[in-house]
Design an enzyme around this catalytic site. Structure first.
Site, PDB file in Angstrom:
ATOM      1  N   TYR A   7       0.836  -1.212   0.000  1.00 31.99           N
ATOM      2  CA  TYR A   7       0.000   0.000   0.000  1.00 31.99           C
ATOM      3  C   TYR A   7       0.876   1.269   0.000  1.00 31.99           C
ATOM      4  CZ  TYR A   7      -3.841   3.072   1.559  1.00 31.99           C
ATOM      5  OH  TYR A   7      -4.785   4.075   1.671  1.00 31.99           O
ATOM      6  N   LYS A  64       0.970   4.195  -2.837  1.00 31.64           N
ATOM      7  CA  LYS A  64       0.581   5.570  -2.509  1.00 31.64           C
ATOM      8  C   LYS A  64       1.753   6.549  -2.664  1.00 31.64           C
ATOM      9  CE  LYS A  64      -3.763   4.819  -1.674  1.00 31.64           C
ATOM     10  NZ  LYS A  64      -4.809   5.423  -2.499  1.00 31.64           N
TER      11      LYS A  64
HETATM   12  P1  NAP Z   1     -13.546   2.204   0.965  1.00 29.45           P
HETATM   13  O1  NAP Z   1     -14.534   2.742   1.938  1.00 29.45           O
HETATM   14  O2  NAP Z   1     -13.065   0.790   1.118  1.00 29.45           O
HETATM   15  O3  NAP Z   1     -14.127   2.414  -0.535  1.00 29.45           O
HETATM   16  C1  NAP Z   1     -13.374   2.009  -1.636  1.00 29.45           C
HETATM   17  C2  NAP Z   1     -14.094   2.360  -2.916  1.00 29.45           C
HETATM   18  O4  NAP Z   1     -13.290   1.928  -4.024  1.00 29.45           O
HETATM   19  C3  NAP Z   1     -15.431   1.635  -3.046  1.00 29.45           C
HETATM   20  O5  NAP Z   1     -16.352   2.494  -3.679  1.00 29.45           O
HETATM   21  C4  NAP Z   1     -15.087   0.450  -3.959  1.00 29.45           C
HETATM   22  O6  NAP Z   1     -16.180  -0.008  -4.759  1.00 29.45           O
HETATM   23  C5  NAP Z   1     -14.058   1.075  -4.863  1.00 29.45           C
HETATM   24  N1  NAP Z   1     -13.182   0.081  -5.489  1.00 29.45           N
HETATM   25  C6  NAP Z   1     -12.313  -0.771  -4.878  1.00 29.45           C
HETATM   26  N2  NAP Z   1     -11.706  -1.551  -5.804  1.00 29.45           N
HETATM   27  C7  NAP Z   1     -12.211  -1.184  -7.020  1.00 29.45           C
HETATM   28  C8  NAP Z   1     -12.001  -1.626  -8.356  1.00 29.45           C
HETATM   29  N3  NAP Z   1     -11.128  -2.621  -8.641  1.00 29.45           N
HETATM   30  N4  NAP Z   1     -12.689  -1.017  -9.350  1.00 29.45           N
HETATM   31  C9  NAP Z   1     -13.574  -0.023  -9.074  1.00 29.45           C
HETATM   32  N5  NAP Z   1     -13.822   0.433  -7.843  1.00 29.45           N
HETATM   33  C10 NAP Z   1     -13.146  -0.145  -6.819  1.00 29.45           C
HETATM   34  O7  NAP Z   1     -12.204   3.087   0.952  1.00 29.45           O
HETATM   35  P2  NAP Z   1     -11.932   4.575   1.499  1.00 29.45           P
HETATM   36  O8  NAP Z   1     -11.436   4.447   2.888  1.00 29.45           O
HETATM   37  O9  NAP Z   1     -13.060   5.484   1.185  1.00 29.45           O
HETATM   38  O10 NAP Z   1     -10.654   4.951   0.603  1.00 29.45           O
HETATM   39  C11 NAP Z   1     -10.775   5.724  -0.590  1.00 29.45           C
HETATM   40  C12 NAP Z   1      -9.373   6.142  -1.008  1.00 29.45           C
HETATM   41  O11 NAP Z   1      -8.767   6.891   0.044  1.00 29.45           O
HETATM   42  C13 NAP Z   1      -8.442   4.968  -1.290  1.00 29.45           C
HETATM   43  O12 NAP Z   1      -7.587   5.270  -2.369  1.00 29.45           O
HETATM   44  C14 NAP Z   1      -7.654   4.862  -0.018  1.00 29.45           C
HETATM   45  O13 NAP Z   1      -6.402   4.251  -0.228  1.00 29.45           O
HETATM   46  C15 NAP Z   1      -7.527   6.316   0.384  1.00 29.45           C
HETATM   47  N6  NAP Z   1      -7.237   6.534   1.792  1.00 29.45           N
HETATM   48  C16 NAP Z   1      -8.072   6.103   2.773  1.00 29.45           C
HETATM   49  C17 NAP Z   1      -7.744   6.332   4.110  1.00 29.45           C
HETATM   50  C18 NAP Z   1      -8.616   5.887   5.246  1.00 29.45           C
HETATM   51  O14 NAP Z   1      -8.206   6.004   6.402  1.00 29.45           O
HETATM   52  N7  NAP Z   1      -9.822   5.415   5.022  1.00 29.45           N
HETATM   53  C19 NAP Z   1      -6.552   6.995   4.426  1.00 29.45           C
HETATM   54  C20 NAP Z   1      -5.728   7.429   3.395  1.00 29.45           C
HETATM   55  C21 NAP Z   1      -6.076   7.198   2.083  1.00 29.45           C
HETATM   56  P3  NAP Z   1     -17.163  -1.199  -4.199  1.00 29.45           P
HETATM   57  O15 NAP Z   1     -17.874  -0.612  -3.025  1.00 29.45           O
HETATM   58  O16 NAP Z   1     -18.077  -1.469  -5.325  1.00 29.45           O
HETATM   59  O17 NAP Z   1     -16.258  -2.331  -3.812  1.00 29.45           O
END
Ligand code: NAP
Length: 250
Positions: free
Chosen positions: A157, A161
């Protein structure tokens, strides 16, 4: 409702849940039409389409795997047909497959790189020529503090990133002459399904290291993305803006 993005179209990956969903709603709230993709969450996709439609702008959901370049290209073509233009590209879809490197399987590595990094290439590559031709556009990539500091258990990861930040900087220089801005945001610990999957114990341990003493929420990330997406940020390009409650200072 604001109107900073009226008559603009936003294309965003992974908007059915978490940060992507909050960004889609925030930008729709500024008057933008929204095209988004997702992988599995059919009912959430439908609900989001309806919710955005209720704001008086258009939304279309596409069940498209961000790892599949040809499918992403077809999604971009369909978006152009439906909305006539693309102004803002948000690379948000991302996954974790955390494991110490000593136990990490090739599948864990490739799944994360293919989704987070190659997915960012796929959507950006499929939209960049259109942005260059129209001589305007904004690209925002969702990185993570894991890509800046490195987190144990997240070599895959963190690599994806960190690479997104390098990609952001190189592309920002490449397309600045065409009036296209490229930035990243690097969230810390944000309360979403991704964080919930890590378990309550892990969450409590991490919060101790956050000077503001709580995880962030998706709306707090979405507001920064909204700023970067609008003309308010017209002199900002090639940056990775950290949104982490001060965690990376500690
Ligand atoms: P999340 O709640 O797990 O949501 C992930 C989203 O990505 C969902 O809509 C999922 O669709 C979609 N997705 C995953 N794999 C996919 C694929 N192969 N094709 C199309 N869509 C796909 O994640 P989140 O926490 O909101 O994270 C969003 C972004 O922020 C990510 O890039 C993550 O790395 C980054 N981020 C998150 C955090 C944190 O603490 N949460 C911190 C830093 C960065 P489905 O629902 O249909 O599976």
């Amino acid at each position: 409702m604001g109107n900073l993005l009226r008559d603009k179209t936003v294309i965003i990956s992974g908007a059915t849940r978490g940060i992507g969903r909050a960004i889609a709603l925030e930008l729709a709230g500024e008057g933008a039409d929204i095209s988004f993709n997702y992988l599995r969450s059919d009912s959430e996709a439908k609900e989001l389409e309806e919710r955005i439609g209720g704001l008086g702008v258009r939304a279309r959901a596409f069940k498209v795997d961000i790892r599949d370049f040809e499918a992403v290209r077809a999604w971009v073509d369909d978006t152009m047909e439906s909305f006539g233009r693309i102004d803002v590209v948000i690379n948000n879809a991302g996954i974790t497959r955390d494991r110490a490197l000593a136990f990490m399987q090739p599948q864990d590595w490739h799944d994360v790189i293919n989704t987070n990094l190659n997915g960012t290439y796929n959507l950006t590559r499929a939209t960049i020529v259109g942005l260059i031709k129209q001589r305007s556009g904004v690209i925002i990539n969702i990185s993570s503090i894991s890509g800046i500091r490195g987190l144990p258990g997240q070599t895959n990861y963190s690599a994806s990133k960190g690479a997104i930040i390098g990609f952001t900087k190189a592309l920002a220089r490449e397309v600045a002459p065409y009036n296209i801005r490229v930035n990243a945001v690097a969230p810390g610990f944000i309360e979403t399904d991704m964080l919930r999957e890590m378990g309550g114990d892990y969450r409590d341990r991490i919060v101790k290291y956050i000077p503001l003493n709580r995880p962030g929420n998706a709306e707090e990330v979405a507001r920064v993305v909204r700023f970067l997406a609008t003309d308010e940020a017209r002199y900002i390009t090639g940056q990775a803006i950290v949104i982490d409650g001060g965690m990376s200072l500690v």
